[in-house]
Design an enzyme around this catalytic site. Structure first.
Site, PDB file in Angstrom:
ATOM      1  N   LYS A  32       0.816  -1.217   0.000  1.00 25.66           N
ATOM      2  CA  LYS A  32       0.000   0.000   0.000  1.00 25.66           C
ATOM      3  C   LYS A  32       0.841   1.255   0.000  1.00 25.66           C
ATOM      4  O   LYS A  32       0.441   2.265  -0.577  1.00 25.66           O
ATOM      5  CB  LYS A  32      -0.985  -0.003   1.175  1.00 25.66           C
ATOM      6  CG  LYS A  32      -2.121  -0.989   0.983  1.00 25.66           C
ATOM      7  CD  LYS A  32      -3.405  -0.591   1.693  1.00 25.66           C
ATOM      8  CE  LYS A  32      -4.517  -1.579   1.302  1.00 25.66           C
ATOM      9  NZ  LYS A  32      -5.778  -1.371   2.008  1.00 25.66           N
TER      10      LYS A  32
ATOM     11  N   LYS B 294      -4.090 -10.936  -6.372  1.00 27.43           N
ATOM     12  CA  LYS B 294      -5.396 -11.175  -5.739  1.00 27.43           C
ATOM     13  C   LYS B 294      -6.439 -10.200  -6.277  1.00 27.43           C
ATOM     14  O   LYS B 294      -6.122  -9.083  -6.687  1.00 27.43           O
ATOM     15  CB  LYS B 294      -5.294 -11.095  -4.204  1.00 27.43           C
ATOM     16  CG  LYS B 294      -5.358  -9.702  -3.625  1.00 27.43           C
ATOM     17  CD  LYS B 294      -5.868  -9.696  -2.166  1.00 27.43           C
ATOM     18  CE  LYS B 294      -6.145  -8.252  -1.749  1.00 27.43           C
ATOM     19  NZ  LYS B 294      -6.914  -8.057  -0.549  1.00 27.43           N
TER      20      LYS B 294
ATOM     21  N   LYS C 291     -10.781  -4.755  -4.640  1.00 28.14           N
ATOM     22  CA  LYS C 291     -11.754  -3.743  -5.055  1.00 28.14           C
ATOM     23  C   LYS C 291     -11.101  -2.417  -5.409  1.00 28.14           C
ATOM     24  O   LYS C 291     -11.716  -1.567  -6.037  1.00 28.14           O
ATOM     25  CB  LYS C 291     -12.848  -3.558  -3.996  1.00 28.14           C
ATOM     26  CG  LYS C 291     -12.393  -3.200  -2.604  1.00 28.14           C
ATOM     27  CD  LYS C 291     -13.601  -3.118  -1.654  1.00 28.14           C
ATOM     28  CE  LYS C 291     -13.213  -2.854  -0.233  1.00 28.14           C
ATOM     29  NZ  LYS C 291     -13.081  -3.957   0.658  1.00 28.14           N
TER      30      LYS C 291
END
Ligand code: ATP
Ligand code: LTN
Length: 331
Positions: free
Chosen positions: A114, A196, A199
């Protein structure tokens, strides 16, 4: 009477849940309600570790709660609440931060991912995210935490922090176990099946959203990346096809061998449309229920108010005990 073991889990209101969120986590939350005492949370405090638009975050928090209810969480049996409505999470967070080492947080792969994706906002909250997650779990003395495989490292940290706290201050916190499903713990992107499904992916064809309409679901599966071999079987060399088979397995209850047999001599096109139909069929009633619940704001807010109250009663006692153990003066 035998007391039930307790479950705690959470999901961030950062957008509509994906098929991955459903299979890896949310679907199991409903299934576990009979056997366990369940506490489920919309993790809005975790959501602001990346930049959110306030009005959107507010709306998405209600939407996430409505979608959880539509997925079968029963607010009479289980506790459903919003993280920021229970101050004990933030209170325990601080104490646990003082039992967590800089080095162990530096090893978290989600932080590395992130912070690379949000290079302009590598804030301290993003770094200490797993401490707040540990507080979420430990403040309820949860025994079990149902999550997808990507959260395993965070759970390992929560276990270590709890163990360390108990070692220093005496037995206080329950060391939680992860509950990660056998099939579907890591649903992959439909476009890059070695990543993976997420969203927050910029390519909308890479994920299925739980609120996608039937035609969108069919189209996204039709475009899913596979390989050039053309034979349906599961293998690490065939991540795209294996991913489709896993999804189909979860929704039909068939195992991989049965699916292989079903598509023997047939192509990927058949597999894709069968998977799409199984997803459409599962999501349609959930979508109807979601719209019904979201339209009844008074009911939804009542559920969340009641959930926060019940959660607070449990969490406040744990914080009080922790405060006493670490030597905070109590008057
Ligand atoms: P974001 O993309 O915004 O980081 P996310 O899609 O990873 O979000 P979270 O709210 O972080 O969603 O995760 C909620 C739950 O869904 C967690 O238990 C997580 O392990 C699970 N989960 C997320 N993605 C997948 C996936 N692709 N397969 C299986 N489980 C998943
Ligand atoms: N970090 C989790 C969401 C989450 C969570 C939790 C999951 C926040 N607090 C406590 C389990 C237990 C994620 O899925 N990204």
């Amino acid at each position: 009477m035998e007391t039930k073991k307790r479950i705690l889990s959470g999901i961030q209101p950062t957008g509509t849940f994906t098929l991955g969120n459903y299979i890896g986590a949310v679907r199991n939350w409903g299934l576990l309600q009979q056997e366990y005492e369940c506490i489920y949370m919309v993790a809005n405090m975790h959501a602001i570790t990346v930049r959110q638009t306030p009005a959107d975050l507010r709306r998405q928090t209600r939407e996430a709660a409505a979608l959880l209810l539509a997925c079968g969480i029963d607010p009479k049996t289980s506790i459903l609440f919003v993280q920021s409505h229970v101050p004990a999470h933030a209170e325990l967070n601080w104490v646990l931060a003082c039992s967590t080492q800089f080095g162990e947080l530096s090893r978290m792969t989600q932080f590395k991912d992130k912070s690379a994706r949000h290079a302009d906002n590598v804030n301290a909250g993003l770094f200490t995210y797993p401490v707040l997650m540990a507080a979420d779990i430990l403040v309820y003395n949860a025994d079990l935490v149902p999550v997808g495989a990507d959260q395993k490292q965070h759970l390992e940290l929560a276990r270590n922090v709890a163990g360390r706290f108990n070692g220093v201050y005496g037995d206080t916190l329950t060391v939680p176990d992860p509950y990660i499903p056998q099939t579907g713990a890591r649903i992959m992107s439909l476009q890059e099946p070695d990543k993976k499904m997420s969203k927050s992916d910029t390519n909308a064809n890479s994920f299925i959203l739980m609120l996608d309409d039937p035609d969108t679901i069919r189209r996204k599966f039709k475009r899913a990346v596979t390989d050039s071999e053309g034979r349906v079987y599961a293998s690490p060399e065939k991540p795209g096809v294996t991913n489709l088979m896993s999804i189909y397995s979860v929704f039909t209850g068939k195992d991989m061998a049965a699916i292989e047999a079903e598509f023997d001599g047939r192509g990927y096109g058949d597999l894709k449309s069968a998977v799409a139909e199984s997803v459409v069929e599962t999501f349609a009633p959930i979508q109807d229920e979601y719209r019904r619940i979201l339209a009844d704001k008074a009911y939804l807010d009542e559920v969340l108010k009641d959930g926060a109250e019940r959660a607070r009663r449990i969490a406040d006692r744990v914080v009080s005990k922790v405060y006493r153990k670490v030597g905070f003066l109590q008057l």
